[in-house]
Write a protein that holds these residues in place. Sequence first.
Motif, PDB file in Angstrom:
ATOM      1  N   ARG A 239      31.463  46.788  46.682  1.00 54.10           N
ATOM      2  CA  ARG A 239      32.428  47.843  46.084  1.00 54.10           C
ATOM      3  C   ARG A 239      31.768  49.096  45.465  1.00 54.10           C
ATOM      4  O   ARG A 239      32.431  50.077  45.172  1.00 54.10           O
ATOM      5  CB  ARG A 239      33.655  47.361  45.826  1.00 54.10           C
TER       6      ARG A 239
ATOM      7  N   PHE B  94      39.731  33.299  36.771  1.00 58.51           N
ATOM      8  CA  PHE B  94      40.844  34.076  37.349  1.00 58.51           C
ATOM      9  C   PHE B  94      40.697  35.566  37.191  1.00 58.51           C
ATOM     10  O   PHE B  94      40.797  36.241  37.993  1.00 58.51           O
ATOM     11  CB  PHE B  94      42.296  33.694  36.473  1.00 58.51           C
ATOM     12  N   LEU B  95      40.041  35.837  35.947  1.00 61.01           N
ATOM     13  CA  LEU B  95      39.699  37.362  35.654  1.00 61.01           C
ATOM     14  C   LEU B  95      38.871  37.885  36.644  1.00 61.01           C
ATOM     15  O   LEU B  95      39.050  39.177  37.185  1.00 61.01           O
ATOM     16  CB  LEU B  95      39.421  37.595  34.229  1.00 61.01           C
ATOM     17  N   ASN B  96      37.758  37.183  36.951  1.00 62.70           N
ATOM     18  CA  ASN B  96      36.790  37.699  37.760  1.00 62.70           C
ATOM     19  C   ASN B  96      37.262  37.723  39.136  1.00 62.70           C
ATOM     20  O   ASN B  96      36.736  38.624  40.165  1.00 62.70           O
ATOM     21  CB  ASN B  96      35.544  36.921  37.652  1.00 62.70           C
ATOM     22  N   TRP B  97      38.183  36.874  39.582  1.00 60.53           N
ATOM     23  CA  TRP B  97      38.766  37.129  40.898  1.00 60.53           C
ATOM     24  C   TRP B  97      39.754  38.342  40.684  1.00 60.53           C
ATOM     25  O   TRP B  97      39.458  39.066  41.893  1.00 60.53           O
ATOM     26  CB  TRP B  97      39.712  35.797  41.196  1.00 60.53           C
ATOM     27  N   ALA B  98      40.344  38.663  39.656  1.00 67.03           N
ATOM     28  CA  ALA B  98      41.496  39.511  39.921  1.00 67.03           C
ATOM     29  C   ALA B  98      40.841  40.951  39.726  1.00 67.03           C
ATOM     30  O   ALA B  98      41.169  42.035  40.221  1.00 67.03           O
ATOM     31  CB  ALA B  98      42.420  39.184  38.865  1.00 67.03           C
ATOM     32  N   PHE B  99      39.964  41.137  38.612  1.00 69.50           N
ATOM     33  CA  PHE B  99      39.354  42.186  38.389  1.00 69.50           C
ATOM     34  C   PHE B  99      37.930  42.574  38.793  1.00 69.50           C
ATOM     35  O   PHE B  99      37.421  43.615  38.666  1.00 69.50           O
ATOM     36  CB  PHE B  99      39.197  42.323  36.789  1.00 69.50           C
ATOM     37  N   GLY B 100      37.272  41.444  39.371  1.00 66.52           N
ATOM     38  CA  GLY B 100      35.874  41.351  39.516  1.00 66.52           C
ATOM     39  C   GLY B 100      34.913  41.148  38.492  1.00 66.52           C
ATOM     40  O   GLY B 100      35.519  41.105  37.216  1.00 66.52           O
ATOM     41  N   ARG B 101      33.852  40.624  38.968  1.00 69.67           N
ATOM     42  CA  ARG B 101      32.599  40.457  37.797  1.00 69.67           C
ATOM     43  C   ARG B 101      32.341  41.630  36.975  1.00 69.67           C
ATOM     44  O   ARG B 101      32.203  42.514  37.616  1.00 69.67           O
ATOM     45  CB  ARG B 101      31.745  39.554  38.399  1.00 69.67           C
ATOM     46  N   ASP B 102      31.968  41.305  35.620  1.00 68.90           N
ATOM     47  CA  ASP B 102      31.545  42.358  34.749  1.00 68.90           C
ATOM     48  C   ASP B 102      30.032  42.632  35.327  1.00 68.90           C
ATOM     49  O   ASP B 102      29.471  41.863  35.267  1.00 68.90           O
ATOM     50  CB  ASP B 102      31.358  42.028  33.579  1.00 68.90           C
ATOM     51  N   ILE B 103      29.703  43.942  35.415  1.00 67.48           N
ATOM     52  CA  ILE B 103      28.467  44.150  35.960  1.00 67.48           C
ATOM     53  C   ILE B 103      27.771  45.030  34.740  1.00 67.48           C
ATOM     54  O   ILE B 103      26.671  45.703  35.101  1.00 67.48           O
ATOM     55  CB  ILE B 103      28.403  45.208  37.069  1.00 67.48           C
TER      56      ILE B 103
ATOM     57  N   GLU C 130      31.790  40.476  46.958  1.00 71.24           N
ATOM     58  CA  GLU C 130      33.071  40.615  46.345  1.00 71.24           C
ATOM     59  C   GLU C 130      32.957  41.804  45.329  1.00 71.24           C
ATOM     60  O   GLU C 130      33.911  42.509  45.207  1.00 71.24           O
ATOM     61  CB  GLU C 130      33.334  39.309  45.744  1.00 71.24           C
ATOM     62  N   ASP C 131      31.615  42.232  44.785  1.00 73.48           N
ATOM     63  CA  ASP C 131      31.696  43.098  43.760  1.00 73.48           C
ATOM     64  C   ASP C 131      30.790  44.167  43.977  1.00 73.48           C
ATOM     65  O   ASP C 131      31.235  45.219  44.133  1.00 73.48           O
ATOM     66  CB  ASP C 131      31.500  42.469  42.518  1.00 73.48           C
TER      67      ASP C 131
END
Lengths: 551, 551
Positions: free
Chosen positions: A271, A539-548, A267-268
Amino acid sequence: MQATSPRMQLGQLPSGLLDALASRSLPSRAIASRLSHGRPTQRRDITVNQLDKSSDHRERVVILGSGWAGYTVARQLNPKKYQAVVVSPRSYFAFTPLLASTSVGTLEFRTALEPVRSRRSNVNYFQGWADVVDFKNKKVTIEESADDPSQGLALSRGNWDEIKSDVKKVALAKKGKTFDLTWDKLIITVGCYSQTFGTPGVKEHALFLKDVGDARKIRNRILLCFETAALPTTTDAMRKNLLNFAIVGGGPTGIEFSAELHDIIKEDLARIYPELMEFYKITVYDVADKVLPMFDEDLGKYAMKTFAREGIKIKTSHHVESLRKGPPGDDNAAKDIQDEYPCWTLRVKEEGDIGVGMVVWSTGLMMNPFAEKALGKIPSTPESGVKYISPGSKMSRSSLQWAVHKEPRTGSVITDDRLHVLLESDDEHGSKQRAIMEDVFALGDCAKIEDTTCPATAQVASQKAEWLAKRLNKGDFDKGGFTWKNMGVMAYIGNWNAIMQGGGGGSVSGRAAWVLWRGAYLTKSVSWRNKVLIPIYWFLNWAFGRDISRF
Amino acid sequence: MQATSPRMQLGQLPSGLLDALASRSLPSRAIASRLSHGRPTQRRDITVNQLDKSSDHRERVVILGSGWAGYTVARQLNPKKYQAVVVSPRSYFAFTPLLASTSVGTLEFRTALEPVRSRRSNVNYFQGWADVVDFKNKKVTIEESADDPSQGLALSRGNWDEIKSDVKKVALAKKGKTFDLTWDKLIITVGCYSQTFGTPGVKEHALFLKDVGDARKIRNRILLCFETAALPTTTDAMRKNLLNFAIVGGGPTGIEFSAELHDIIKEDLARIYPELMEFYKITVYDVADKVLPMFDEDLGKYAMKTFAREGIKIKTSHHVESLRKGPPGDDNAAKDIQDEYPCWTLRVKEEGDIGVGMVVWSTGLMMNPFAEKALGKIPSTPESGVKYISPGSKMSRSSLQWAVHKEPRTGSVITDDRLHVLLESDDEHGSKQRAIMEDVFALGDCAKIEDTTCPATAQVASQKAEWLAKRLNKGDFDKGGFTWKNMGVMAYIGNWNAIMQGGGGGSVSGRAAWVLWRGAYLTKSVSWRNKVLIPIYWFLNWAFGRDISRF
């Protein structure tokens, strides 16, 4: 991880709510009290003397450990009746079922933590390791460990011999500062170490998933592997090594972690490092011939199908022999370049040497050295609080050499169905004598009810803790013993799918089970702070992706 | 920290919005694309060759550094026109004005971070240290540092001599893996180190507040001090030491941190360790005769009054001489017990030895060794891209020994008002020759426009970065040079109060300034993820208190 089914969760919610209301932890109440500047300050105790002063005739319950059993019982004891004192090297409770999610950033680390010290509890706390237990004088000696570097990390030892030598070393070593604490009742919930079966290199190089520090190490490691693989100085061969992720142990923890790892990659990271997708690989190794043994066959099959579709390799009947630093190939060569090539070599009996970027080790539990060290022979039994079961004169009994009854194979502390610790001894005729310590309890992963086979899970630990707190609050141990209600097991298997098996045997799988999985853990999470944060991060990690970000 | 005033923030918001819209980072867009599984995957480059292939005739802009200047310019360059490549040892941008809040848990660490690699930007990234700069061949040699243990921590050195010897050591040391990267344009934004004035023990024992790793160290340290003080084995004398917090440097960073520290103690720790409140102390030391020199006198007075009310001691005209491990008293005695007593001794000229639990050091910046190491003499100038200012034959010019023009006192790189790096040289007649590197820019804390006195702040760095990105995108450097719009300064001073001074000289203080302070940083924060999370954490920590879990 195993978890209780939503049925029970929903049953619990109201009490949780009342709890929160009672403790002014609902926003409205908090706001009100903020506005009125009216929040009372709770008195806590910093010295044992102050504890004694402030106990005002309440019985003192000393709880060793702050895991599922210890944290739960401490919070549920009636503060009017008992003075609860938690002693643990870890100043917080870790909500273990969410650790796998935090290890890939699906949730922030702190959403899986609850500090033992809290405005909203009456629990006293000392940070330290229980050292010597004096049953006769009802006194435990504690070695303080506020600055313990191992806080937050799973503890592991190679094998039993190593633990025994550890214990000797500790006994010989110059002690840190220690202090004594007397109890009226003692509750032992010290938990377990991570099992490595003495596999060479594992406790040095593998990552575990037992505490939040482990989760942070794993999160940083995953991102480091991708960042390093993205460097022009890294060869394709090394990219294959760095992005080869091995999970050892096919229980719920290992399976859920591999699923979460698959999610962050698909998912992250796909990309952000699209050019690296050809290199990554996730493999779960297990010595047994199947993973997730606690699930029905069809659920297991469903999980295997899902994993096959997601490209996660499951290798059962495989034996890991060693783990060492450096890439595969000639060991000496490897030694030279191991520093510039941050990868490891996993030796698998069936496959030989394999270059890996990370090994997450989750093959179960082994006995806590504390049981070996402090719960052995008892020089002399206390005057009161010991119930001698088998016949014999009181004289002879006290003269006997008593020892805490432990399971020979695992070292687990054996209790009766009231969770009392049992003693045993050979009398002069060589026949077994037995006794019950009525003020000493043991529960959680370190303990086991005689002749029962509850699994060592959070579910059993918290059920025992709730049962024990109720009995202590009501004083009705005569009402009967603890019985485990199997609320079933559930596991996340990636890509928004889960499998769930009710205690009754009913089963759910797929997206529906995933919804129940999240619902169960959201309901079960302790503080309102986390009940709010967890869905927000979902929600945030679904909408914006996990913080890397890696730091 | 200094920050831009809300006026400018609000002015910027629309562009920020469009930005986000364009980059599909608004929830609605993200959701839509999730549902349609339609999120395009961006191509990123893992090797220099691939970079070259994928550049398709765009100019390559290599940006050294990922701070306010580097991160901003990289994100704002037009990807159709330029191939932006960021090279930095730090894989994320730190929103420095919020670090003080994260260091006490008012905000979670990640709310102050933005990863350089992002789905929503076209920026290429390599993690490494710029090493050698070859101006003639427009090529920089990079030493990869994906696994750099110093990532996330402020960098500091004792003094200039130490930096120079460092540079020699590095030059002699066996290199890690390196690679070359050619540029069409080079932008130098390597920032600065933390200034310690060579004070003995500071770089070993003090904590800084320049990066998120520093903030995490501080947060853990504060909680450790209280936990240790709460142990029965800790004497009252040691409690005084452990809970004596010293901040050195009365600039905005030091002042804001002391205010945040006061807040967590008063609002949270006072409820959790009420019995320790008699022991704690917060003191700000500064050699100057006043703190917050950049504010008007009345704002300074207001801040001092607030601090006096809050019990924060401000000690101006005080000189810190050294910092060592262990409590005050006989040094040898201290050495013996320093391990079991985790406190430090601060020696202040005016006060003698003082036991402290933590020293936060914030006395400004010193030159980055990179400038000393890589930006010195230039063996030979490039054929093109150099504009020779003073008269003289081309022959003689190229035969001259050119060097990057730097400020002798600070070592800052001097640029013209277009942010071009300047070269100088003595010609055969001993008169100064000057040249402009038209493809090499320097901005941020490491650079300075000739004959100007902009402060080394985030505000100046980001204004320069925005200006430079615009010029490069439009190609209109002839339109005139960069001029700094002073948007004013603001500082949080604790207990929901702030002081703010507009560029025009107008000033606000108290609760209103606090609201503007939060509004400004919320507006200025980069990602929508953080724009959502920051107010949520503000609310949750107000309603439920800050999380005190330590791991």
